[in-house]
Design a protein around this motif. Structure first.
Motif, PDB file in Angstrom:
ATOM      1  N   PRO A  70       0.569  -1.196   0.066  1.00 17.27           N
ATOM      2  CA  PRO A  70       0.112   0.049  -0.056  1.00 17.27           C
ATOM      3  C   PRO A  70       0.846   1.297  -0.075  1.00 17.27           C
ATOM      4  CG  PRO A  70      -0.934  -1.460   1.388  1.00 17.27           C
ATOM      5  CD  PRO A  70       0.515  -1.903   1.087  1.00 17.27           C
ATOM      6  N   ASP A  71       2.050   1.165   0.421  1.00 18.38           N
ATOM      7  CA  ASP A  71       3.012   2.460   0.460  1.00 18.38           C
ATOM      8  C   ASP A  71       3.742   2.711  -0.945  1.00 18.38           C
ATOM      9  OD1 ASP A  71       2.106   2.854   3.030  1.00 18.38           O
ATOM     10  OD2 ASP A  71       3.921   1.441   3.715  1.00 18.38           O
ATOM     11  N   LEU A  72       3.688   1.635  -1.733  1.00 20.31           N
ATOM     12  CA  LEU A  72       4.378   1.842  -2.885  1.00 20.31           C
ATOM     13  C   LEU A  72       3.830   3.026  -3.701  1.00 20.31           C
ATOM     14  CD1 LEU A  72       6.704   0.591  -4.628  1.00 20.31           C
ATOM     15  CD2 LEU A  72       4.864  -1.023  -5.628  1.00 20.31           C
ATOM     16  N   PRO A  73       2.698   3.382  -4.140  1.00 24.53           N
ATOM     17  CA  PRO A  73       2.377   4.577  -4.619  1.00 24.53           C
ATOM     18  C   PRO A  73       3.005   5.809  -4.308  1.00 24.53           C
ATOM     19  CG  PRO A  73       0.595   3.233  -4.654  1.00 24.53           C
ATOM     20  CD  PRO A  73       1.354   2.515  -3.669  1.00 24.53           C
ATOM     21  N   THR A  74       2.819   5.920  -2.835  1.00 26.79           N
ATOM     22  CA  THR A  74       3.786   7.129  -2.163  1.00 26.79           C
ATOM     23  C   THR A  74       5.314   7.351  -2.531  1.00 26.79           C
ATOM     24  OG1 THR A  74       2.048   6.999  -0.560  1.00 26.79           O
ATOM     25  CG2 THR A  74       4.087   8.348  -0.013  1.00 26.79           C
ATOM     26  N   LEU A  75       5.923   6.044  -2.499  1.00 28.30           N
ATOM     27  CA  LEU A  75       7.337   5.923  -2.741  1.00 28.30           C
ATOM     28  C   LEU A  75       7.600   6.325  -4.326  1.00 28.30           C
ATOM     29  CD1 LEU A  75      10.065   4.993  -1.725  1.00 28.30           C
ATOM     30  CD2 LEU A  75       9.680   2.911  -2.695  1.00 28.30           C
ATOM     31  N   ARG A  76       6.799   5.564  -5.158  1.00 33.41           N
ATOM     32  CA  ARG A  76       6.982   5.893  -6.560  1.00 33.41           C
ATOM     33  C   ARG A  76       6.739   7.715  -6.883  1.00 33.41           C
ATOM     34  NH1 ARG A  76       2.796   1.636  -8.645  1.00 33.41           N
ATOM     35  NH2 ARG A  76       4.363  -0.311  -8.968  1.00 33.41           N
ATOM     36  N   ALA A  77       5.771   8.162  -6.090  1.00 32.42           N
ATOM     37  CA  ALA A  77       5.362   9.741  -6.422  1.00 32.42           C
ATOM     38  C   ALA A  77       6.707  10.727  -5.721  1.00 32.42           C
ATOM     39  CB  ALA A  77       4.172  10.103  -5.515  1.00 32.42           C
ATOM     40  N   SER A  78       7.418  10.112  -4.614  1.00 28.70           N
ATOM     41  CA  SER A  78       8.287  10.890  -4.064  1.00 28.70           C
ATOM     42  C   SER A  78       9.935  10.470  -4.498  1.00 28.70           C
ATOM     43  CB  SER A  78       8.354  10.830  -2.731  1.00 28.70           C
ATOM     44  OG  SER A  78       8.508   9.575  -2.180  1.00 28.70           O
ATOM     45  N   HIS A  79      10.082   9.349  -5.168  1.00 27.55           N
ATOM     46  CA  HIS A  79      11.506   9.122  -5.736  1.00 27.55           C
ATOM     47  C   HIS A  79      11.320   8.360  -7.143  1.00 27.55           C
ATOM     48  CE1 HIS A  79      11.407   9.157  -1.343  1.00 27.55           C
ATOM     49  NE2 HIS A  79      12.582   9.198  -1.201  1.00 27.55           N
ATOM     50  N   GLU A  80      12.502   8.364  -7.628  1.00 24.27           N
ATOM     51  CA  GLU A  80      12.732   7.803  -8.892  1.00 24.27           C
ATOM     52  C   GLU A  80      12.880   6.229  -8.658  1.00 24.27           C
ATOM     53  OE1 GLU A  80      15.518   7.925 -12.815  1.00 24.27           O
ATOM     54  OE2 GLU A  80      15.610   9.459 -11.518  1.00 24.27           O
ATOM     55  N   VAL A  81      11.766   5.447  -8.501  1.00 25.70           N
ATOM     56  CA  VAL A  81      11.854   4.124  -8.471  1.00 25.70           C
ATOM     57  C   VAL A  81      12.150   3.284  -9.938  1.00 25.70           C
ATOM     58  CG1 VAL A  81      10.783   2.130  -7.912  1.00 25.70           C
ATOM     59  CG2 VAL A  81      10.327   3.974  -6.785  1.00 25.70           C
ATOM     60  N   ILE A  82      13.467   2.741  -9.947  1.00 29.90           N
ATOM     61  CA  ILE A  82      14.103   2.052 -10.974  1.00 29.90           C
ATOM     62  C   ILE A  82      13.607   0.549 -11.334  1.00 29.90           C
ATOM     63  CG2 ILE A  82      15.413   3.834 -11.742  1.00 29.90           C
ATOM     64  CD1 ILE A  82      17.834   1.933 -10.642  1.00 29.90           C
ATOM     65  N   ASP A  83      13.273   0.002 -10.242  1.00 32.08           N
ATOM     66  CA  ASP A  83      12.715  -1.495 -10.136  1.00 32.08           C
ATOM     67  C   ASP A  83      12.173  -1.547  -8.655  1.00 32.08           C
ATOM     68  OD1 ASP A  83      12.423  -3.981 -11.139  1.00 32.08           O
ATOM     69  OD2 ASP A  83      14.463  -4.655 -10.259  1.00 32.08           O
ATOM     70  N   GLU A  84      11.202  -2.893  -8.920  1.00 29.16           N
ATOM     71  CA  GLU A  84      10.429  -3.357  -7.435  1.00 29.16           C
ATOM     72  C   GLU A  84      10.407  -4.485  -7.688  1.00 29.16           C
ATOM     73  OE1 GLU A  84       6.347  -1.638  -8.835  1.00 29.16           O
ATOM     74  OE2 GLU A  84       7.577  -0.212  -8.488  1.00 29.16           O
ATOM     75  N   ARG A  85      10.642  -5.428  -6.725  1.00 31.35           N
ATOM     76  CA  ARG A  85      10.258  -7.128  -6.379  1.00 31.35           C
ATOM     77  C   ARG A  85       9.502  -7.135  -5.292  1.00 31.35           C
ATOM     78  NH1 ARG A  85      11.572  -9.672 -11.202  1.00 31.35           N
ATOM     79  NH2 ARG A  85      12.749  -8.144 -12.217  1.00 31.35           N
ATOM     80  N   LEU A  86       8.832  -8.174  -5.437  1.00 29.64           N
ATOM     81  CA  LEU A  86       8.260  -8.684  -4.249  1.00 29.64           C
ATOM     82  C   LEU A  86       8.869  -9.755  -3.667  1.00 29.64           C
ATOM     83  CD1 LEU A  86       5.516  -8.424  -2.726  1.00 29.64           C
ATOM     84  CD2 LEU A  86       4.564 -10.372  -4.033  1.00 29.64           C
ATOM     85  N   PHE A  87       9.314  -9.680  -2.347  1.00 33.77           N
ATOM     86  CA  PHE A  87       9.857 -10.650  -1.741  1.00 33.77           C
ATOM     87  C   PHE A  87       9.265 -10.634   0.051  1.00 33.77           C
ATOM     88  CE2 PHE A  87      13.571 -11.817   1.203  1.00 33.77           C
ATOM     89  CZ  PHE A  87      13.766 -13.100   0.748  1.00 33.77           C
ATOM     90  N   ALA A  88       9.018 -11.787   0.190  1.00 34.08           N
ATOM     91  CA  ALA A  88       8.253 -12.286   1.492  1.00 34.08           C
ATOM     92  C   ALA A  88       7.294 -11.392   2.046  1.00 34.08           C
ATOM     93  CB  ALA A  88       9.455 -12.195   2.622  1.00 34.08           C
ATOM     94  N   GLY A  89       6.287 -11.128   1.218  1.00 30.09           N
ATOM     95  CA  GLY A  89       5.279  -9.899   1.283  1.00 30.09           C
ATOM     96  C   GLY A  89       5.519  -8.401   1.315  1.00 30.09           C
ATOM     97  N   GLN A  90       6.643  -8.224   1.222  1.00 28.82           N
ATOM     98  CA  GLN A  90       7.056  -6.711   0.918  1.00 28.82           C
ATOM     99  C   GLN A  90       7.480  -6.628  -0.340  1.00 28.82           C
ATOM    100  OE1 GLN A  90       7.476  -4.307   3.660  1.00 28.82           O
ATOM    101  NE2 GLN A  90       6.037  -5.415   4.757  1.00 28.82           N
ATOM    102  N   VAL A  91       7.518  -5.190  -0.744  1.00 27.00           N
ATOM    103  CA  VAL A  91       7.996  -4.603  -1.928  1.00 27.00           C
ATOM    104  C   VAL A  91       9.532  -4.363  -1.755  1.00 27.00           C
ATOM    105  CG1 VAL A  91       7.711  -3.044  -3.928  1.00 27.00           C
ATOM    106  CG2 VAL A  91       5.757  -4.318  -3.075  1.00 27.00           C
ATOM    107  N   VAL A  92      10.587  -4.723  -2.524  1.00 24.06           N
ATOM    108  CA  VAL A  92      11.680  -4.343  -2.453  1.00 24.06           C
ATOM    109  C   VAL A  92      11.985  -3.386  -3.754  1.00 24.06           C
ATOM    110  CG1 VAL A  92      14.090  -4.885  -2.193  1.00 24.06           C
ATOM    111  CG2 VAL A  92      12.677  -6.396  -1.388  1.00 24.06           C
TER     112      VAL A  92
END
Length: 124
Positions: A70-92
């Motif tokens: 649920p926090d991923l959209p906020t991270l994308r809006a405030s930082h230049e996210v170049i990759d994301e992976r799901l690991f153990a229920g969290q997005v890395v």
């Protein structure tokens, strides 16, 4: 002497909802056998250089952070996210920034995949 060509295959966007393990092979770029990598899109050279030189350009500028989905959209809006992976229920998420964004981010070794996703601009 013969010239060898190696083909790279990269997915257009990493999806946190479809990946279940972190992977260092987000892109199948044969960095071990290619002395120069060239990315061509629509007849235009977008990226060219040795894997080592290309990754050195990003050293100290790639950061990693685990966040809840649920926090991923906020991270994308405030930082230049170049990759994301799901690991153990969290997005890395891997973020490009010249400086550490905040204390919650860990340094990450730059990879040729980071170079590709940042320079080619796949619109994460």
């Amino acid at each position: 002497s013969a010239t060898r060509f190696a083909r790279a295959t990269c997915s257009p966007r990493s999806s946190a909802s479809t990946s279940s393990t972190p992977s260092s092979s987000r892109c199948a770029i044969p960095a071990r056998i290619a002395s120069v990598i060239t990315v061509i899109t629509r007849g235009e050279i977008l990226l060219a250089g040795s894997p080592g030189a290309l990754t050195r350009e990003m050293e100290g500028r790639v950061w990693r952070k685990s966040v809840a989905r649920p926090d991923l959209p906020t991270l994308r809006a405030s930082h230049e996210v170049i990759d994301e992976r799901l690991f153990a229920g969290q997005v890395v998420a891997r973020v490009y920034s010249p400086e550490r964004p905040d204390a919650s981010f860990q340094t990450a070794d730059a990879t040729i995949e980071d170079v590709y996703f940042r320079r080619v601009g796949l619109g994460m």
